[in-house]
Design an enzyme around this catalytic site. Sequence first.
Site, PDB file in Angstrom:
ATOM      1  N   TYR A  32      39.608  45.841  27.746  1.00  0.00           N
ATOM      2  CA  TYR A  32      40.145  45.321  26.489  1.00  0.00           C
ATOM      3  C   TYR A  32      39.813  46.225  25.306  1.00  0.00           C
ATOM      4  O   TYR A  32      40.506  46.216  24.283  1.00  0.00           O
ATOM      5  CB  TYR A  32      39.620  43.909  26.217  1.00  0.00           C
ATOM      6  CG  TYR A  32      40.126  42.858  27.179  1.00  0.00           C
ATOM      7  CD1 TYR A  32      41.213  43.102  28.009  1.00  0.00           C
ATOM      8  CD2 TYR A  32      39.504  41.622  27.260  1.00  0.00           C
ATOM      9  CE1 TYR A  32      41.666  42.131  28.891  1.00  0.00           C
ATOM     10  CE2 TYR A  32      39.957  40.641  28.145  1.00  0.00           C
ATOM     11  CZ  TYR A  32      41.032  40.915  28.957  1.00  0.00           C
ATOM     12  OH  TYR A  32      41.482  39.946  29.833  1.00  0.00           O
ATOM     13  N   LYS A  59      34.470  44.762  41.529  1.00  0.00           N
ATOM     14  CA  LYS A  59      35.442  45.273  42.498  1.00  0.00           C
ATOM     15  C   LYS A  59      34.965  46.653  42.944  1.00  0.00           C
ATOM     16  O   LYS A  59      35.677  47.658  42.858  1.00  0.00           O
ATOM     17  CB  LYS A  59      36.842  45.332  41.857  1.00  0.00           C
ATOM     18  CG  LYS A  59      37.984  45.510  42.872  1.00  0.00           C
ATOM     19  CD  LYS A  59      38.111  44.364  43.843  1.00  0.00           C
ATOM     20  CE  LYS A  59      39.336  44.594  44.756  1.00  0.00           C
ATOM     21  NZ  LYS A  59      39.366  43.614  45.879  1.00  0.00           N
ATOM     22  N   ASP A  66      38.136  39.038  43.959  1.00  0.00           N
ATOM     23  CA  ASP A  66      39.117  38.228  44.681  1.00  0.00           C
ATOM     24  C   ASP A  66      38.429  37.161  45.527  1.00  0.00           C
ATOM     25  O   ASP A  66      38.874  36.009  45.592  1.00  0.00           O
ATOM     26  CB  ASP A  66      40.040  39.105  45.533  1.00  0.00           C
ATOM     27  CG  ASP A  66      39.314  40.213  46.271  1.00  0.00           C
ATOM     28  OD1 ASP A  66      38.091  40.351  46.110  1.00  0.00           O
ATOM     29  OD2 ASP A  66      39.992  40.967  47.006  1.00  0.00           O
ATOM     30  N   ASP A  73      38.385  30.913  33.059  1.00  0.00           N
ATOM     31  CA  ASP A  73      39.510  29.981  32.946  1.00  0.00           C
ATOM     32  C   ASP A  73      39.691  29.186  34.232  1.00  0.00           C
ATOM     33  O   ASP A  73      39.972  27.985  34.200  1.00  0.00           O
ATOM     34  CB  ASP A  73      40.797  30.745  32.622  1.00  0.00           C
ATOM     35  CG  ASP A  73      40.943  31.049  31.142  1.00  0.00           C
ATOM     36  OD1 ASP A  73      40.134  30.540  30.350  1.00  0.00           O
ATOM     37  OD2 ASP A  73      41.853  31.797  30.774  1.00  0.00           O
ATOM     38  N   ASP A 107      37.168  36.862  31.889  1.00  0.00           N
ATOM     39  CA  ASP A 107      38.259  36.153  31.222  1.00  0.00           C
ATOM     40  C   ASP A 107      39.014  35.285  32.227  1.00  0.00           C
ATOM     41  O   ASP A 107      39.278  34.105  31.990  1.00  0.00           O
ATOM     42  CB  ASP A 107      39.197  37.188  30.586  1.00  0.00           C
ATOM     43  CG  ASP A 107      40.212  36.567  29.630  1.00  0.00           C
ATOM     44  OD1 ASP A 107      40.200  35.340  29.443  1.00  0.00           O
ATOM     45  OD2 ASP A 107      41.023  37.320  29.078  1.00  0.00           O
TER      46      ASP A 107
END
Length: 356
Positions: A142, A192, A224, A252, A248
């Site tokens: 970001y 990852k 994942d 959620d 992020d």
Amino acid sequence: MNYNIALVPGDGIGPDVVAEAVKVLDKIGEKFGHSFTYNKVLAGGAAIDQTGKCLPQETIDICKGSDAVLLGAVGGPKWDSYPGDQRPERALLGLRKELGLFANLRPAMVFEQLSDASPLKPEIIEGGLDIVVVRELTGGIYFGEKGVKESTPLGPAAYDVEQYAEEEVRRIAKVAFDMAVKRRRKVTSVDKANVLESSRLWRRVVAEVAKEYPDVELDNLYVDNAAMQLVRNPKQFDVLVTSNIFGDILSDEASQITGSIGMLPSASLSTGNFGMYEPVHGSAPDIAGKNLANPIATILSAAMMLRYTFGLSAEADSIEDAVKAFLTKGFRTPDICAGKESVGTDQAGTIIADLI
């Protein structure tokens, strides 16, 4: 004691829910002998409408001069046509950067009184659920280099760079391990590392920090698999620590399995005790001003502010106990009423304040 709080009501239901949190804080002040001074400032779409900028310098200055920041929500379809760097949501990134808010704490709790609202099977969440996602907030993709290439073999392209420095990872890892010490002593680091070089650095640095906390268990999961495990067996987790983009997404997901995003608070912390506190939910402009919004996430965010920035644990407990009493007595806002009679935003805030 007097505490100076910068209020950023923002857009949509932001002003509605912030007003109820102030009502509760004022009741805390009466009961425990504190006083709170509030300074309202503009950010997001409201700031664009009045100043032409999503984050005016005056807002930054007042927030920096305050003891803490309480934010409602920003954004809405009214400003969807604005360029990316001028959209209301850009104010959040600006505040995080200007205030040095590198650690985002997002609890995901299933209240016993609302267990039937979770989309997960009862046997999966039996006994309750209490997870905290610790998300790195000022680095990664970001905030990395980004740009557009007008010509590639496949046509125009755009890119965003994921980059982390060792110290960025180290400081967020320490936040996660410090939290775990006070909870169930387990940290799950999500990355990852099988694909990304930045994740390999992340995993190495987290392992180094873990050596400083021999009584805390460390697990590593690929993102994942972590996403899958959150819905398969969420009670295996205590504290999850991860990068900006992964945090992020996962926070959620974690909030949704609790049954209502309108119940969940968050804190964004800098070095020391300074923090910005806000509900997890968005601005919900379709119900703004209609007395339909659930103020509990913002009220619980205020409780986190008392606990983490002001060090007022008893006061924070009092708010959290009042919210539980509100639910135990059968009160519900429209988003969690499940067909039962509900109370409005202002009534919910009043009842919770009265229960303190």
